[in-house]
Design a protein around this motif. Structure first.
Motif, short mmCIF file in Angstrom:
data_model
loop_
_atom_site.label_atom_id
_atom_site.label_comp_id
_atom_site.label_asym_id
_atom_site.label_seq_id
_atom_site.Cartn_x
_atom_site.Cartn_y
_atom_site.Cartn_z
N ASP A 117 -44.00 -24.08 27.44
CA ASP A 117 -44.58 -25.05 28.38
C ASP A 117 -45.87 -25.69 27.84
OD1 ASP A 117 -42.56 -24.67 30.20
OD2 ASP A 117 -43.63 -23.13 31.33
N ALA A 141 -31.55 -24.53 35.96
CA ALA A 141 -32.43 -25.66 35.61
C ALA A 141 -33.24 -25.36 34.36
CB ALA A 141 -33.37 -25.96 36.78
N ARG A 142 -33.78 -24.15 34.30
CA ARG A 142 -34.58 -23.76 33.13
C ARG A 142 -33.70 -23.67 31.89
NH1 ARG A 142 -39.64 -24.30 31.32
NH2 ARG A 142 -40.57 -22.38 30.54
N ASN A 194 -30.97 -25.38 31.30
CA ASN A 194 -30.67 -26.75 30.84
C ASN A 194 -31.87 -27.37 30.14
OD1 ASN A 194 -28.14 -26.53 31.93
ND2 ASN A 194 -28.59 -27.70 33.77
N GLU A 195 -33.06 -27.11 30.69
CA GLU A 195 -34.28 -27.67 30.09
C GLU A 195 -34.50 -27.14 28.68
OE1 GLU A 195 -39.11 -27.27 30.74
OE2 GLU A 195 -37.75 -26.72 32.36
N SER A 203 -37.76 -33.04 24.65
CA SER A 203 -37.07 -32.32 25.73
C SER A 203 -36.11 -33.22 26.50
CB SER A 203 -38.10 -31.72 26.70
OG SER A 203 -38.89 -32.74 27.28
N ARG A 204 -36.00 -34.48 26.08
CA ARG A 204 -35.11 -35.44 26.75
C ARG A 204 -34.31 -36.20 25.69
NH1 ARG A 204 -38.88 -38.70 30.86
NH2 ARG A 204 -36.85 -39.23 31.78
#
Length: 420
Positions: free
Chosen positions: A182, A208-209, A211-212, A239-240
């Motif tokens: 993070d 969600a985590r 997938n992130e 991250s995208r």
């Protein structure tokens, strides 16, 4: 037998001198019985200076006549005193008179000791000290996280992995890894952490985590396919990956896109991370359609062909449209384009972070006609920060606070500062 009794009596006398005298550690070297010598050392250490303690302990440990159990106790005390020695060496100002004062502070105010070690950025020493004294869970996580990020920043992936492997509590290890991720460290560090979390804690993560982290892992893989000098421009999108792909398309990096798409296709096989191969195909189709949507300007038509001819009169500087002929809102918009008010640049050039964001405008802010596409790129005027097309930013001039001698500016700013 008499000799043995004499040695025993001599050892007994030396033992008394060792225990009673402030500098008794010197007599301990003369004690023949290794067990007696070792027990006396462990009993009397608290009275002696640090260097003497370490010397005596090393001497006792080296004696083959010492039992394994006793040797383990000696080695444990030696490690403890070595930690105190390191702490005393890292302090900028002398806070303790001797190692005994430091030990008392470790018991009474452990946070103060840990802060001094962290200030010196000696994370390994802090970890060693943490084995001697209980550290609150949150402080322990913070300590290991800072240590891990330090190792990753130094590029020492092997030591970073060893640090994580030394942590016995899997919950703490997971928290450290996630918190470090993070913090958005550099590319290699992000890739290391995403890889580690995926390999060791996949089942413990929320969807969600998961997938992130998986997206970050894939994004960092795509980033590594780009030329090294260009990676910094796309790192914020690591991250995208889908957005990174779109940015590459917008910047017309077609060859890079081809490699990125191939990489994503391989990584997406059997994975669920919030987007699919179909989403990539849709994005490619969208920009393929945009690439065919070329903007064009209306050409001047011959006399008699122009539908606006009845509204125009020919002046000395070209066609003039009477302002009173604008009644419809669309007509007023055209009037604003044909008779714009003089643009006044801001008093000082805005910093880069205050420029108009790329995604807020689709049409040139100067001519109001050129639409930005894959082949008709946006440009930022260095003087006013607006988004303009290439046709409206053909000039260069000196701009305050810009590193370049001459910076690209829009034609309106150039005209404003270069009026005759």
């Amino acid at each position: 037998q008499d000799v043995e009794e004499l040695v025993s009596v001599k050892d007994a006398v030396l033992s008394c001198a060792t225990a009673e005298d402030k500098d008794g550690w010197q007599y301990l070297f003369l004690v023949k019985n290794p067990t007696l010598r070792s027990r006396l050392a462990l009993r009397c250490l608290d009275k002696w200076p640090l260097d003497a303690c370490l010397e005596i302990l090393a001497y006792c440990i080296s004696d083959s006549g010492v039992t394994d159990e006793l040797k383990a106790s000696l080695q444990s005390r030696k490690k403890e005193l070595q930690v105190y020695q390191k702490i005393l060496n890292v302090q900028n100002e002398p806070l303790w008179n001797d190692w005994q004062d430091l030990r008392n502070t470790c018991t009474d105010d452990p946070q103060a000791v840990m802060n001094i070690i962290l200030k010196a950025k000696d994370y390994e020493l802090c970890e060693e000290w943490g084995h001697l004294y209980p550290v609150p869970r949150e402080d322990l996580i913070s300590l290991h996280r800072d240590h891990l990020l330090h190792l990753l920043d130094m590029g020492d992936m092997e030591k970073a992995l060893q640090l994580l492997q030394r942590i016995e509590d899997p919950g703490i290890c997971l928290a450290i890894s996630e918190q470090s991720l993070d913090q958005h460290p550099n590319l290699a560090a992000s890739h290391f952490l995403a890889d580690y979390l995926t390999a060791h804690f996949y089942a413990n993560l929320t969807t969600a985590r998961r997938n992130e982290i998986q997206a970050l892992y894939m994004g960092s893989k795509v980033l590594l396919t780009l030329p090294e000098l260009s990676r910094v421009n796309y790192f914020h999108l690591s991250s995208r990956p889908l957005l990174m792909l779109e940015q590459l398309l917008m910047n017309m990096k077609v060859d890079w896109v081809a490699v990125a798409v191939q990489t994503l296709h391989q990584l997406l096989a059997g994975q669920e991370i919030g987007f699919t191969v179909e989403d990539i195909d849709d994005l490619l189709s969208k920009y393929a359609e945009k690439a065919l949507n070329f903007p064009f300007a209306l050409k001047e038509k011959r006399s008699g062909d122009c539908p606006w001819q009845c509204c125009f009169s020919l002046g000395e500087e070209g066609p003039v449209l009477p302002p009173e002929s604008f009644h419809h809102p669309r007509d007023r918009s055209l009037q604003q384009n044909l008779f714009p008010q003089e643009f006044v640049p801001p008093e000082k050039p805005p910093p880069k972070q205050q420029w108009i964001p790329d995604d807020t405008e689709t049409i040139c802010m100067v001519c109001k006609t050129e639409r930005f596409t894959m082949f008709n790129r946006r440009h930022h005027c260095r003087r006013c920060g607006r988004l303009v097309c290439s046709s409206c930013s053909t000039k260069k001039m000196a701009v305050e606070a810009c590193r370049e001698n001459l910076s690209r500016v829009c034609d309106q700013c150039y005209s404003y500062y270069n009026r005759e």
